[in-house]
Structure formats: C-alpha cells, structure tokens
Design an enzyme around this catalytic site. Sequence first.
Site, PDB file in Angstrom:
ATOM      1  N   THR A 139       0.744  -1.058  -0.207  1.00 53.47           N
ATOM      2  CA  THR A 139      -0.142  -0.012   0.093  1.00 53.47           C
ATOM      3  C   THR A 139       0.810   1.291  -0.118  1.00 53.47           C
ATOM      4  OG1 THR A 139      -1.605  -1.094   1.254  1.00 53.47           O
ATOM      5  CG2 THR A 139      -1.765   1.259   1.294  1.00 53.47           C
TER       6      THR A 139
ATOM      7  N   THR B 133      -2.103   2.214   6.244  1.00 50.42           N
ATOM      8  CA  THR B 133      -1.636   0.871   5.673  1.00 50.42           C
ATOM      9  C   THR B 133      -1.722  -0.198   6.577  1.00 50.42           C
ATOM     10  OG1 THR B 133      -0.080  -0.213   4.473  1.00 50.42           O
ATOM     11  CG2 THR B 133       0.510   1.277   6.282  1.00 50.42           C
TER      12      THR B 133
ATOM     13  N   GLY C 213      -5.885  -4.373   5.951  1.00 50.49           N
ATOM     14  CA  GLY C 213      -7.077  -3.721   5.759  1.00 50.49           C
ATOM     15  C   GLY C 213      -8.397  -4.156   5.968  1.00 50.49           C
TER      16      GLY C 213
ATOM     17  N   ARG D 154     -11.694 -10.655  -3.228  1.00 53.73           N
ATOM     18  CA  ARG D 154     -11.553  -9.881  -1.967  1.00 53.73           C
ATOM     19  C   ARG D 154     -11.122  -8.235  -2.353  1.00 53.73           C
ATOM     20  NH1 ARG D 154      -6.873  -6.601   0.416  1.00 53.73           N
ATOM     21  NH2 ARG D 154      -7.089  -6.862   2.604  1.00 53.73           N
ATOM     22  N   VAL D 155     -11.748  -7.402  -1.711  1.00 52.43           N
ATOM     23  CA  VAL D 155     -11.542  -6.038  -1.566  1.00 52.43           C
ATOM     24  C   VAL D 155     -11.177  -5.588  -0.240  1.00 52.43           C
ATOM     25  CG1 VAL D 155     -12.344  -3.640  -2.017  1.00 52.43           C
ATOM     26  CG2 VAL D 155     -13.295  -5.629  -3.687  1.00 52.43           C
ATOM     27  N   GLY D 156     -10.127  -5.007  -0.097  1.00 50.50           N
ATOM     28  CA  GLY D 156      -9.611  -4.344   1.059  1.00 50.50           C
ATOM     29  C   GLY D 156     -10.236  -2.994   1.469  1.00 50.50           C
ATOM     30  N   ASP D 157      -9.223  -2.244   2.236  1.00 51.09           N
ATOM     31  CA  ASP D 157      -9.522  -1.020   2.445  1.00 51.09           C
ATOM     32  C   ASP D 157      -8.850   0.215   1.750  1.00 51.09           C
ATOM     33  OD1 ASP D 157      -6.841  -1.081   3.299  1.00 51.09           O
ATOM     34  OD2 ASP D 157      -6.915   0.075   4.720  1.00 51.09           O
TER      35      ASP D 157
END
Length: 263
Positions: free
Chosen positions: A128, A179, A182, A156-159
Amino acid sequence: MVMDGVTMEVGAVAAMRYIKDGIKAARLVMRHTKHTLLVGEKASAFSISMGLPGPTDLSSPESIEKWNKWKENNCQPNFWKNVVPVNSCGPYHSNGLLLVAETTCPGDDPRRAVELRSNHFGLHSHDTISMAVIDKFGYIAVGTSTNGATFKIPGRVGDGPIAGSSAYADSDIGACGATGDGDIMMRFLPCYQVVESMRLGMKPKDAAKDAISRIARKFPDFVGAIFAVNKNGTHAGACHGWTFQYSVRSPEMYRTEIFTVHP
C-alpha cells in the site's frame, strides 16, 4: 482511491485486472462519472475506454515464482477459515460448525474465537502507498494505491478503495493515510476517525494514536499504521504491531525526510 478535500469528491476502483495504474483509473472515475466506486471487469473496461493502456499482463517473474512456491506449500498461509480441507488448495467447503454467536455461552468473550492474523500481514505481504498533498492554496487531496494482500481470496476488496479507511481528506481540517491489515482496519474507518478527531481539536499525534488504539482494543493482534496531518502541515504517525515509517516533503525542505514511528 483519490479524494478531493475541497469538494469531497471520491473516485475509486477495486478488484480490477489488467490495468497497471489503478490510481489513474480512480481519478478517471472521479473526473468523468458521478459514481464513487467501480469494480471488477467493468472497471477495467471503463479505464481502457478512458484512455489507459490495456489489457496488460501484470505478472512478473518474481510474482509468478512466489505464487508457484505458495502452491507447492499447499497454498499456505491463506485467508480461509472454518473450512475443509484445511491444508490444501481447495476447493474448500464449510466445516459444518455453527457460527460463534450460536455456540458461545453467556459470559463467554466472543473475541476469543477471533483467529490471530499476524502471520498474514507484515512488511513484505502487501504494498500500500497512501499520500496526502497540501497545495499553496491550502487545498488538500489524498490518494491510496495497492495490489492488496498477498494470496488473498479471489474477489477480496480491502480498505484501499474505501474512503475514510485507507485515506480521507477535508481541506478545512487535514488528512490521513493508512496501511496494514485492511480487512480489520476498514471496519473502523480509521482515517475518517482521525480527521473528525482533529476537527474536534485533537492534535494529529493524539488523533492518530486514538484511531489505532480503537482498533487494537478489539483486535490486539492486528498490524497497521496511520499518518495524520492537519491543514497547517503539522503531522504525526501511530502504529501497532510493527515499526512504521512515513516520509514528508515541503517547499522549505532540501530533501524528503523520513520519520520513524514505534508501536
């Protein structure tokens, strides 16, 4: 994800393949649509239609070698839980256990059932980059770009694309970037928390520490870090589970300066 701290506009993309410059794609979403977030195959198609190069093979010899070694190790570690078979590459199925909420007795602490996650995140398991910029007029913008967690479950989708989690900006107040893990951090919107804490009068250092501590109280094993900067350029960082470094550059500085933050 990019965010304009003056207009509060946000552009973001997620689960996107074949496009090298995700941050440019996010800016195109902000500039050319009334949406905030585009995902998946259609986000890639949108980006190409707006002029970005692609489709592009983003694999490298290093990434292919890492993936092959992971497969040889039976896809361990990974992000699956409560599935069978445990030590393999799947396909996975539910192990048939009831949900934690259905199996705990009165007085039990459900947090005991939370799996330790420190083996998934560290200095080399994600990439990140989060940045805040203040221009000569005092306008603030932020941006975050990431490939996500190594060996994540497809889809998957993180922050990274979530405004308020990976980054947040309000030119009247300041900005924040984050960072780390997430999947955990996005549940707390730590950067939104930081900016709102500064709005209420907290210094950047205290706002960053407060946001990190809120997460650590619920997930003491999480790994993450935050930087905070107010509209006057005062900045600070806070972290948990690792030693964090962030860099700063201003017109008055001869070169970029790196700041180290300890847990």
